[in-house]
Design an enzyme around this catalytic site. Sequence first.
Site, short mmCIF file in Angstrom:
data_model
loop_
_atom_site.label_atom_id
_atom_site.label_comp_id
_atom_site.label_asym_id
_atom_site.label_seq_id
_atom_site.Cartn_x
_atom_site.Cartn_y
_atom_site.Cartn_z
N ASN A 172 -50.72 8.81 14.91
CA ASN A 172 -50.62 9.55 16.16
C ASN A 172 -49.77 8.75 17.15
O ASN A 172 -49.90 7.53 17.23
CB ASN A 172 -52.02 9.78 16.74
CG ASN A 172 -52.89 10.61 15.82
OD1 ASN A 172 -52.43 11.60 15.26
ND2 ASN A 172 -54.14 10.21 15.66
N HIS A 180 -53.55 5.58 10.14
CA HIS A 180 -54.83 5.99 9.58
C HIS A 180 -54.60 6.22 8.09
O HIS A 180 -53.73 7.02 7.71
CB HIS A 180 -55.30 7.31 10.19
CG HIS A 180 -55.61 7.26 11.65
ND1 HIS A 180 -56.89 7.17 12.13
CD2 HIS A 180 -54.81 7.31 12.74
CE1 HIS A 180 -56.87 7.17 13.46
NE2 HIS A 180 -55.62 7.26 13.86
N HIS A 217 -50.78 2.14 14.79
CA HIS A 217 -51.68 2.05 13.64
C HIS A 217 -51.45 3.22 12.71
O HIS A 217 -51.11 4.32 13.13
CB HIS A 217 -53.15 2.01 14.08
CG HIS A 217 -53.54 3.09 15.03
ND1 HIS A 217 -53.22 3.05 16.38
CD2 HIS A 217 -54.23 4.25 14.86
CE1 HIS A 217 -53.70 4.12 16.98
NE2 HIS A 217 -54.30 4.88 16.08
N ARG A 227 -61.80 -1.08 8.96
CA ARG A 227 -62.38 0.26 8.82
C ARG A 227 -62.54 0.91 10.19
O ARG A 227 -62.94 0.26 11.15
CB ARG A 227 -63.72 0.18 8.09
CG ARG A 227 -63.55 -0.50 6.74
CD ARG A 227 -64.41 0.05 5.63
NE ARG A 227 -64.09 -0.73 4.41
CZ ARG A 227 -63.34 -0.29 3.42
NH1 ARG A 227 -62.84 0.93 3.45
NH2 ARG A 227 -63.08 -1.05 2.37
N ASP A 228 -62.18 2.21 10.23
CA ASP A 228 -62.33 2.95 11.48
C ASP A 228 -63.81 3.03 11.86
O ASP A 228 -64.67 3.27 11.01
CB ASP A 228 -61.74 4.36 11.34
CG ASP A 228 -61.51 5.02 12.69
OD1 ASP A 228 -60.34 5.20 13.06
OD2 ASP A 228 -62.50 5.34 13.38
N ILE A 229 -64.09 2.85 13.14
CA ILE A 229 -65.48 2.83 13.61
C ILE A 229 -66.10 4.23 13.55
O ILE A 229 -67.33 4.37 13.54
CB ILE A 229 -65.52 2.26 15.05
CG1 ILE A 229 -66.88 1.66 15.37
CG2 ILE A 229 -65.07 3.28 16.08
CD1 ILE A 229 -66.89 0.81 16.63
N GLU A 237 -55.01 7.68 20.97
CA GLU A 237 -56.03 7.11 21.87
C GLU A 237 -55.78 5.64 22.13
O GLU A 237 -56.01 5.16 23.23
CB GLU A 237 -57.42 7.25 21.24
CG GLU A 237 -57.94 8.68 21.18
CD GLU A 237 -59.25 8.76 20.40
OE1 GLU A 237 -59.92 7.73 20.23
OE2 GLU A 237 -59.57 9.87 19.94
N VAL A 238 -55.38 4.92 21.09
CA VAL A 238 -55.21 3.47 21.22
C VAL A 238 -53.72 3.15 21.14
O VAL A 238 -53.08 3.38 20.10
CB VAL A 238 -55.97 2.73 20.10
CG1 VAL A 238 -55.80 1.22 20.27
CG2 VAL A 238 -57.45 3.10 20.12
P1 AMP Z 1 -55.73 7.31 17.57
O1 AMP Z 1 -56.23 8.54 18.24
O2 AMP Z 1 -54.75 7.57 16.48
O3 AMP Z 1 -55.22 6.30 18.60
O4 AMP Z 1 -56.98 6.70 16.84
C1 AMP Z 1 -57.71 5.59 17.28
C2 AMP Z 1 -58.78 5.32 16.26
O5 AMP Z 1 -59.35 4.05 16.55
C3 AMP Z 1 -59.93 6.33 16.24
O6 AMP Z 1 -60.01 6.90 14.92
C4 AMP Z 1 -61.15 5.49 16.57
O7 AMP Z 1 -62.31 5.89 15.86
C5 AMP Z 1 -60.70 4.10 16.19
N1 AMP Z 1 -61.37 3.00 16.88
C6 AMP Z 1 -61.56 2.86 18.21
N2 AMP Z 1 -62.18 1.70 18.47
C7 AMP Z 1 -62.37 1.09 17.29
C8 AMP Z 1 -62.98 -0.15 16.90
N3 AMP Z 1 -63.50 -1.00 17.79
N4 AMP Z 1 -63.01 -0.46 15.59
C9 AMP Z 1 -62.50 0.40 14.67
N5 AMP Z 1 -61.93 1.57 14.97
C10 AMP Z 1 -61.87 1.91 16.27
#
Ligand code: AMP
Length: 121
Positions: free
Chosen positions: A93, A108, A106, A34-36, A101-102
């Site tokens: 993304n 969503h 992944h 689950r997204d945080i 961001e990550v």
């Molecule tokens: P993106 O911008 O597509 O890379 O989205 C990264 C997503 O990772 C965001 O929706 C964040 O809320 C989510 N996220 C970041 N850290 C964590 C975590 N530790 N556990 C769950 N979701 C996370």
Amino acid sequence: MTYVYDDTNIFAMILRGDIPNSTVTETDYSLAFRDINPQSPVHILLIPKGKYVTIDDFAANAGLEEVADFWRTFAAIIDGEGLQQKGFRVISNAGEHGLQEVPHFHLHILGGKALGPILAQ
Ligand code: AMP
């Protein structure tokens, strides 16, 4: 195209077990949690366990078993969360313009309410 994977990203830390996650389902090749910071009542992140930076990296370079496992896991999540009937949205993304961001590929998976227009602007 070469993709450079950053082992320090937060999903790599989750996969190593360095930080906790709210697991939805896990297989040999894939993990969903689950997204945080959920943007809808259902907001699940599905990731391959392999080191892929973006969706195109995964599509081009993942092994067939990984690819099959990933999409079967996706289908199981849609089923398990009861998202077929009302529908859902999938976003991936990628890179700078995608505001990723990550840097670990992944999906969503968003659902549980009417989600509105696909883009805010
Ligand atoms: P993106 O911008 O597509 O890379 O989205 C990264 C997503 O990772 C965001 O929706 C964040 O809320 C989510 N996220 C970041 N850290 C964590 C975590 N530790 N556990 C769950 N979701 C996370």
